[in-house]
Motif scaffolding. Structure first.
Motif, PDB file in Angstrom:
ATOM      1  N   VAL A   5      -1.532 -40.582 -38.313  1.00 30.23           N
ATOM      2  CA  VAL A   5      -0.641 -39.429 -38.445  1.00 30.23           C
ATOM      3  C   VAL A   5      -1.370 -38.385 -39.278  1.00 30.23           C
ATOM      4  CG1 VAL A   5       1.590 -38.575 -39.237  1.00 30.23           C
ATOM      5  CG2 VAL A   5       1.387 -40.915 -38.354  1.00 30.23           C
ATOM      6  N   LYS A   6      -1.598 -37.229 -38.684  1.00 35.69           N
ATOM      7  CA  LYS A   6      -2.362 -36.190 -39.359  1.00 35.69           C
ATOM      8  C   LYS A   6      -1.492 -34.983 -39.698  1.00 35.69           C
ATOM      9  CE  LYS A   6      -6.751 -37.541 -37.219  1.00 35.69           C
ATOM     10  NZ  LYS A   6      -7.937 -37.089 -36.465  1.00 35.69           N
ATOM     11  N   VAL A   7      -1.976 -34.167 -40.627  1.00 38.19           N
ATOM     12  CA  VAL A   7      -1.263 -32.952 -41.012  1.00 38.19           C
ATOM     13  C   VAL A   7      -1.236 -32.007 -39.816  1.00 38.19           C
ATOM     14  CG1 VAL A   7      -1.210 -30.977 -42.573  1.00 38.19           C
ATOM     15  CG2 VAL A   7      -1.993 -33.216 -43.404  1.00 38.19           C
ATOM     16  N   PRO A   8      -0.038 -31.603 -39.367  1.00 35.37           N
ATOM     17  CA  PRO A   8       0.038 -30.734 -38.187  1.00 35.37           C
ATOM     18  C   PRO A   8      -0.351 -29.298 -38.512  1.00 35.37           C
ATOM     19  CG  PRO A   8       2.211 -31.053 -39.120  1.00 35.37           C
ATOM     20  CD  PRO A   8       1.284 -31.935 -39.923  1.00 35.37           C
ATOM     21  N   VAL A   9      -0.509 -28.490 -37.469  1.00 35.86           N
ATOM     22  CA  VAL A   9      -0.722 -27.052 -37.658  1.00 35.86           C
ATOM     23  C   VAL A   9       0.512 -26.483 -38.336  1.00 35.86           C
ATOM     24  CG1 VAL A   9      -1.092 -24.858 -36.500  1.00 35.86           C
ATOM     25  CG2 VAL A   9      -2.243 -26.909 -35.665  1.00 35.86           C
ATOM     26  N   VAL A  14      -2.058 -20.532 -42.684  1.00 35.88           N
ATOM     27  CA  VAL A  14      -1.729 -21.628 -43.603  1.00 35.88           C
ATOM     28  C   VAL A  14      -2.673 -22.789 -43.306  1.00 35.88           C
ATOM     29  CG1 VAL A  14       0.037 -23.231 -44.405  1.00 35.88           C
ATOM     30  CG2 VAL A  14       0.670 -20.926 -43.689  1.00 35.88           C
ATOM     31  N   SER A  15      -3.527 -23.113 -44.265  1.00 36.60           N
ATOM     32  CA  SER A  15      -4.562 -24.121 -44.027  1.00 36.60           C
ATOM     33  C   SER A  15      -4.327 -25.426 -44.769  1.00 36.60           C
ATOM     34  CB  SER A  15      -5.933 -23.562 -44.437  1.00 36.60           C
ATOM     35  OG  SER A  15      -5.937 -23.211 -45.818  1.00 36.60           O
ATOM     36  N   GLU A  16      -3.402 -25.458 -45.720  1.00 41.35           N
ATOM     37  CA  GLU A  16      -3.167 -26.678 -46.474  1.00 41.35           C
ATOM     38  C   GLU A  16      -1.732 -26.745 -46.954  1.00 41.35           C
ATOM     39  OE1 GLU A  16      -5.979 -26.478 -49.669  1.00 41.35           O
ATOM     40  OE2 GLU A  16      -4.709 -25.190 -50.891  1.00 41.35           O
ATOM     41  N   ALA A  17      -1.348 -27.928 -47.415  1.00 42.83           N
ATOM     42  CA  ALA A  17       0.005 -28.149 -47.908  1.00 42.83           C
ATOM     43  C   ALA A  17      -0.033 -29.230 -48.972  1.00 42.83           C
ATOM     44  CB  ALA A  17       0.931 -28.549 -46.758  1.00 42.83           C
ATOM     45  N   THR A  18       1.109 -29.456 -49.601  1.00 45.22           N
ATOM     46  CA  THR A  18       1.251 -30.524 -50.583  1.00 45.22           C
ATOM     47  C   THR A  18       2.209 -31.569 -50.030  1.00 45.22           C
ATOM     48  OG1 THR A  18       0.898 -29.001 -52.432  1.00 45.22           O
ATOM     49  CG2 THR A  18       1.980 -31.091 -52.934  1.00 45.22           C
ATOM     50  N   ALA A  61      -2.313 -40.449 -47.954  1.00 52.85           N
ATOM     51  CA  ALA A  61      -2.146 -39.390 -48.957  1.00 52.85           C
ATOM     52  C   ALA A  61      -0.914 -39.701 -49.793  1.00 52.85           C
ATOM     53  CB  ALA A  61      -2.003 -38.034 -48.273  1.00 52.85           C
ATOM     54  N   ALA A  62      -1.008 -39.454 -51.080  1.00 56.96           N
ATOM     55  CA  ALA A  62       0.108 -39.737 -51.987  1.00 56.96           C
ATOM     56  C   ALA A  62       0.944 -38.487 -52.210  1.00 56.96           C
ATOM     57  CB  ALA A  62      -0.429 -40.248 -53.329  1.00 56.96           C
ATOM     58  N   GLU A  63       2.172 -38.694 -52.651  1.00 56.13           N
ATOM     59  CA  GLU A  63       3.032 -37.558 -52.980  1.00 56.13           C
ATOM     60  C   GLU A  63       2.375 -36.719 -54.072  1.00 56.13           C
ATOM     61  OE1 GLU A  63       6.910 -38.955 -53.989  1.00 56.13           O
ATOM     62  OE2 GLU A  63       7.358 -39.692 -51.965  1.00 56.13           O
ATOM     63  N   GLY A  64       2.343 -35.412 -53.835  1.00 60.58           N
ATOM     64  CA  GLY A  64       1.704 -34.502 -54.785  1.00 60.58           C
ATOM     65  C   GLY A  64       0.290 -34.133 -54.400  1.00 60.58           C
ATOM     66  N   ALA A  68      -5.285 -30.821 -46.185  1.00 54.31           N
ATOM     67  CA  ALA A  68      -5.631 -29.749 -45.248  1.00 54.31           C
ATOM     68  C   ALA A  68      -5.066 -30.058 -43.869  1.00 54.31           C
ATOM     69  CB  ALA A  68      -7.152 -29.596 -45.169  1.00 54.31           C
ATOM     70  N   VAL A  69      -4.935 -29.001 -43.060  1.00 57.49           N
ATOM     71  CA  VAL A  69      -4.489 -29.192 -41.677  1.00 57.49           C
ATOM     72  C   VAL A  69      -5.468 -30.114 -40.964  1.00 57.49           C
ATOM     73  CG1 VAL A  69      -4.153 -28.034 -39.457  1.00 57.49           C
ATOM     74  CG2 VAL A  69      -3.304 -26.976 -41.561  1.00 57.49           C
ATOM     75  N   GLY A  70      -4.958 -31.146 -40.298  1.00 57.03           N
ATOM     76  CA  GLY A  70      -5.798 -32.113 -39.600  1.00 57.03           C
ATOM     77  C   GLY A  70      -6.182 -33.316 -40.425  1.00 57.03           C
ATOM     78  N   ALA A  71      -5.878 -33.299 -41.721  1.00 55.78           N
ATOM     79  CA  ALA A  71      -6.229 -34.433 -42.584  1.00 55.78           C
ATOM     80  C   ALA A  71      -5.322 -35.625 -42.283  1.00 55.78           C
ATOM     81  CB  ALA A  71      -6.117 -34.035 -44.052  1.00 55.78           C
TER      82      ALA A  71
END
Length: 403
Positions: A5-9, A14-18, A61-64, A68-71
């Motif tokens: 499961v990867k970070v979606p677009v 917007v290139s990253e999120a938390t 990935a942990a909370e916090g 990046a997108v796709g990670a």
């Protein structure tokens, strides 16, 4: 078999999120398209759906964490689990209460309300799409819980009252909470606006008598016909359109060494959301009716409370209206919403003595403020624009005949 499961677009630019919260823990069953994690972007919270049905595997990935997108976020284990579609909505006769396994899939706003009020989501009937809980459902349950009479039980024999505990240490405590990505972005944007724009604010006051009389006269028939209440924002949005058409620089933006003028009016409406102030955009306000404006604002308000605003909802905007009056604010200097060049601030309505035809009378008055970028808007233009808004509100007929 493990499915990544990867970070979606997340949206344009917007290139990253938390990682805000994991909604599914390792070992829990996951349905196809069921939300498994919540990501916080610069503007909104985004739920990540499961690409398959299976069992939640490891959280990579942990909370916090910033991702990046796709990670890679985590894994879904599908060994021995058929990729079945998400369960269909319950039949009308079946109860729409939220099951315990579904409690973790609630939106961020609903989860916060559940925790704050100590409500078991499995006991509440959801009125949202597919029977999902909304924040209003939880708040209604909380009110009902408070109103319910306490069960009558036999009281035990009274015990001696304990001696009061008195703190003599004078201890003072502090709590450190990491800023959310949204709050960090709000802080950066507001500070950047102050440092970049040559910001100035001009004020005026408005006699709200005519608008209040119109609302009192037509509110019932308006709501019956259009299914939405007649509020103040539609009047100010319409009045702003008149001002922006007359003074195009107030509806313009500075891009490099060029001034971009727009022949349309997209108004960003400041809305209070659980994680901070957001500004969804009502588009083509200059072509909308009063009812259309009120419906759009009401829809955005609900989405903000439920935490379902999208990036597209807040993209763009040529002018902003912020209503601090709903919180009781008497006067303020609103900050420009970059890259826009002006913002209208509304404030509370209160009865004040004013002079009319040589007589002191009491009128419902409101202070209004226009903050603007002095680099492209002259003081004369700003004052004229605010005066146009004032005149249109005091004589709403101008809104009908484009005066």
């Amino acid at each position: 078999m493990s499915i990544e499961v990867k970070v979606p677009v997340l949206g344009e630019s917007v290139s990253e999120a938390t990682v805000g919260q994991w909604l599914k823990q390792p070992g829990e069953a996951v349905a196809l398209d069921e939300p498994i994690a919540s990501l916080e972007t610069d503007k909104v919270a985004v739920e990540v759906p499961s690409p398959v049905a299976g069992i939640m595997g490891a959280h990579v990935a942990a909370e916090g964490d910033t991702v990046a997108v796709g990670a890679l976020l985590g894994l879904i284990e599908t060994s021995g689990v058929a990729n079945a579609p998400a369960p269909a909505p319950a039949a009308a006769a079946a109860p729409a209460a939220v099951a315990a396994d579904d409690a973790a899939a609630l939106s961020p706003a609903v989860r916060r309300a559940v925790l704050e009020h100590g409500i078991d989501p499995a006991t509440v009937k959801g009125t949202g799409k597919d029977g999902r809980l909304t924040k209003e459902d939880v708040l209604a349950a909380a009110v009902a819980k408070q109103a319910a009479p306490a069960p009558v039980v036999a009281a035990p024999a009274p015990a001696p009252a304990p001696a009061p505990v008195v703190s003599t240490s004078g201890e003072r405590r502090e709590e450190r909470v990491k800023m959310t990505r949204l709050r960090q972005t709000i802080a950066k944007r507001l500070k950047s606006a102050q440092e970049t724009a040559a910001m100035l604010t001009t004020f005026n006051d408005v006699d709200m008598s005519a608008v209040m009389e119109a609302r009192a006269k037509y509110k019932d028939v308006f709501e019956k016909k259009h299914g939405v209440k007649l509020g103040l924002m539609s009047f100010f949005a319409k009045a702003s359109v008149l001002a922006l058409k007359d003074i195009p620089s107030v509806n313009a933006q500075l891009q490099g060494d060029e001034i971009v003028y727009f022949d349309y009016v997209d108004i960003s409406v400041a809305v209070s959301a659980p994680n901070g102030l957001v500004v969804p955009v009502v588009r083509d306000v200059d072509k909308m009716s009063f009812a259309g404006i009120e419906k759009a604002i009401a829809d955005y308000g609900k989405k903000a409370r439920d935490g379902t605003l999208t990036m597209a909802d807040m993209a763009g905007g040529t002018f902003t209206i912020s209503n601090g009056g709903v919180f009781g604010g008497l006067m303020s200097t609103p900050i420009i919403n970059p890259p826009q060049s002006a913002v209208l601030g509304l404030h509370r309505i209160e009865d004040r003595p004013v002079v009319r035809d040589g007589q002191i009378v009491v009128r419902p008055m409101m202070y209004i403020a226009l903050s603007y970028d002095h680099r492209i808007i002259d003081g004369r233009e700003a004052v004229t624009a605010l005066k146009t808004i004032k005149e249109a509100i005091e004589d709403p007929t101008r809104l009908l005949i484009d005066m």
